[in-house]
Design a protein around this motif. Structure first.
Motif, PDB file in Angstrom:
ATOM      1  N   ASP A 133       0.958  -1.281  -0.103  1.00  0.00           N
ATOM      2  CA  ASP A 133       0.025  -0.125  -0.146  1.00  0.00           C
ATOM      3  C   ASP A 133       0.811   1.385  -0.176  1.00  0.00           C
ATOM      4  OD1 ASP A 133       0.961   0.361   2.776  1.00  0.00           O
ATOM      5  OD2 ASP A 133      -1.116  -0.781   3.500  1.00  0.00           O
ATOM      6  N   ARG A 134       0.378   2.634   0.139  1.00  0.00           N
ATOM      7  CA  ARG A 134       1.169   3.632   0.259  1.00  0.00           C
ATOM      8  C   ARG A 134       2.116   3.883   1.343  1.00  0.00           C
ATOM      9  NH1 ARG A 134      -0.886   7.802  -2.993  1.00  0.00           N
ATOM     10  NH2 ARG A 134      -3.008   7.306  -3.853  1.00  0.00           N
ATOM     11  N   SER A 135       2.070   2.879   2.618  1.00  0.00           N
ATOM     12  CA  SER A 135       2.795   3.031   3.529  1.00  0.00           C
ATOM     13  C   SER A 135       3.912   1.808   3.432  1.00  0.00           C
ATOM     14  CB  SER A 135       2.131   2.915   4.652  1.00  0.00           C
ATOM     15  OG  SER A 135       1.360   1.845   4.905  1.00  0.00           O
ATOM     16  N   LEU A 136       3.883   0.931   2.660  1.00  0.00           N
ATOM     17  CA  LEU A 136       4.852  -0.392   2.738  1.00  0.00           C
ATOM     18  C   LEU A 136       5.056  -0.907   1.676  1.00  0.00           C
ATOM     19  CD1 LEU A 136       5.611  -1.931   5.175  1.00  0.00           C
ATOM     20  CD2 LEU A 136       3.499  -3.406   4.945  1.00  0.00           C
ATOM     21  N   LYS A 137       6.460  -1.414   1.163  1.00  0.00           N
ATOM     22  CA  LYS A 137       7.006  -1.754  -0.051  1.00  0.00           C
ATOM     23  C   LYS A 137       7.923  -3.285   0.459  1.00  0.00           C
ATOM     24  CE  LYS A 137       8.640  -0.619  -4.663  1.00  0.00           C
ATOM     25  NZ  LYS A 137       8.929   0.412  -5.413  1.00  0.00           N
ATOM     26  N   LEU A 138       7.546  -4.278  -0.260  1.00  0.00           N
ATOM     27  CA  LEU A 138       8.441  -5.185  -0.160  1.00  0.00           C
ATOM     28  C   LEU A 138       9.475  -5.421  -1.238  1.00  0.00           C
ATOM     29  CD1 LEU A 138       5.628  -7.930   0.695  1.00  0.00           C
ATOM     30  CD2 LEU A 138       6.561  -6.519   2.399  1.00  0.00           C
ATOM     31  N   TYR A 139      10.654  -5.752  -0.610  1.00  0.00           N
ATOM     32  CA  TYR A 139      11.806  -5.892  -1.484  1.00  0.00           C
ATOM     33  C   TYR A 139      12.213  -7.493  -1.042  1.00  0.00           C
ATOM     34  CZ  TYR A 139      12.094  -1.069  -2.319  1.00  0.00           C
ATOM     35  OH  TYR A 139      11.918   0.258  -2.634  1.00  0.00           O
TER      36      TYR A 139
END
Length: 251
Positions: A133-139
């Motif tokens: 979402d706008r607050s979380l990004k998975l690498y």
């Protein structure tokens, strides 16, 4: 590696003006006189606002949104269990892979299983990312599966908050090293049983017993080829990592 395009501007047609260029955004070429907007999705040409049109404090937009928090997760497991496929199925960018052709030198050393048509192998890592979402990004970092590349795991695990251990139910022996690694490292992990051909060789309860993992370790079934299935498995990993972080903060 492909870049992530901002969602605020439409894609420019072939041979057309870039949608986020100065010319498209303000309707005039750089250094030239004002002209009409040249892109159907571009804002109107800039016009200085009159004093009466100056926005008040109530109508001005707030500060720009903060960038999403980056979270590093590992995709681990034995050789040929579907790690590269898992990363590729969910990544919102073209995944970075380090695949090399398997040669006759690997006969008797690298065994992908009788059902596999695998002809390449990861020799360093896989990389992809997905925005939750706008607050979380998975690498996502996929590890190599062969024992001879095990020295890379310590470096890949540095800074990771959790891991998905991918398992082939017909070759459970291949996933023991990955489970042992994360247990020793104290890193939260989830065991994901990849459903090759849409079926499992053993039931999940029997797999848990064979792997000797406690009830506190989530065991899920997923399909590495299906984006939504991979998403659900990664959300379990994320939930476990956040639960661990909350407990450590409250301790």
């Amino acid at each position: 590696m492909d870049s992530v395009r901002s969602p605020e501007w439409p894609v420019a047609p072939l041979g057309g003006l870039a949608a986020n260029s100065a010319s498209a955004r303000y309707g005039q070429p750089v250094g030239g006189p004002p002209t009409a907007p040249q892109h159907p999705g571009a804002p109107p040409a800039y016009r200085p606002a009159a004093a009466s049109e100056t926005p008040t404090a109530d109508t001005r937009s707030g500060p720009p949104a903060a960038p999403p928090i980056p979270v590093k997760l590992l995709i681990a497991g034995g050789f040929g269990v579907g790690k590269t496929t898992t990363v590729g199925a969910i990544s919102e960018i073209a995944p970075l892979t380090t695949e090399a052709e398997m040669t006759s030198a690997g006969i008797g050393v690298d065994d992908p299983g009788a059902r596999s048509g695998k002809t390449t192998t990861t020799v360093a890592m896989d990389f992809g990312c997905v925005t939750i979402d706008r607050s979380l990004k998975l690498y996502l970092f996929g590890t190599p599966g062969q024992d001879r590349f095990g020295f890379m795991w310590d470096d890949l695990a540095r800074g990771a908050l959790g891991a998905l251990v991918v398992v082939d139910s017909s070759r459970l022996d291949d996933c023991y090293p990955a489970i042992d690694f994360f247990e020793r490292a104290g890193l939260p992990f989830v065991v994901g049983v990849n459903t090759f051909d849409g079926r499992l060789t053993h039931e999940l309860g029997a797999i848990r017993w064979a792997l000797a993992i406690g009830d506190h370790v989530p065991l899920v079934q997923f399909d590495a080829r299906e984006r939504l299935s991979v998403r659900d498995a990664l959300l379990v990993v994320l939930d476990r990592a956040l639960d661990r972080a909350v407990r450590e903060k409250g301790a």
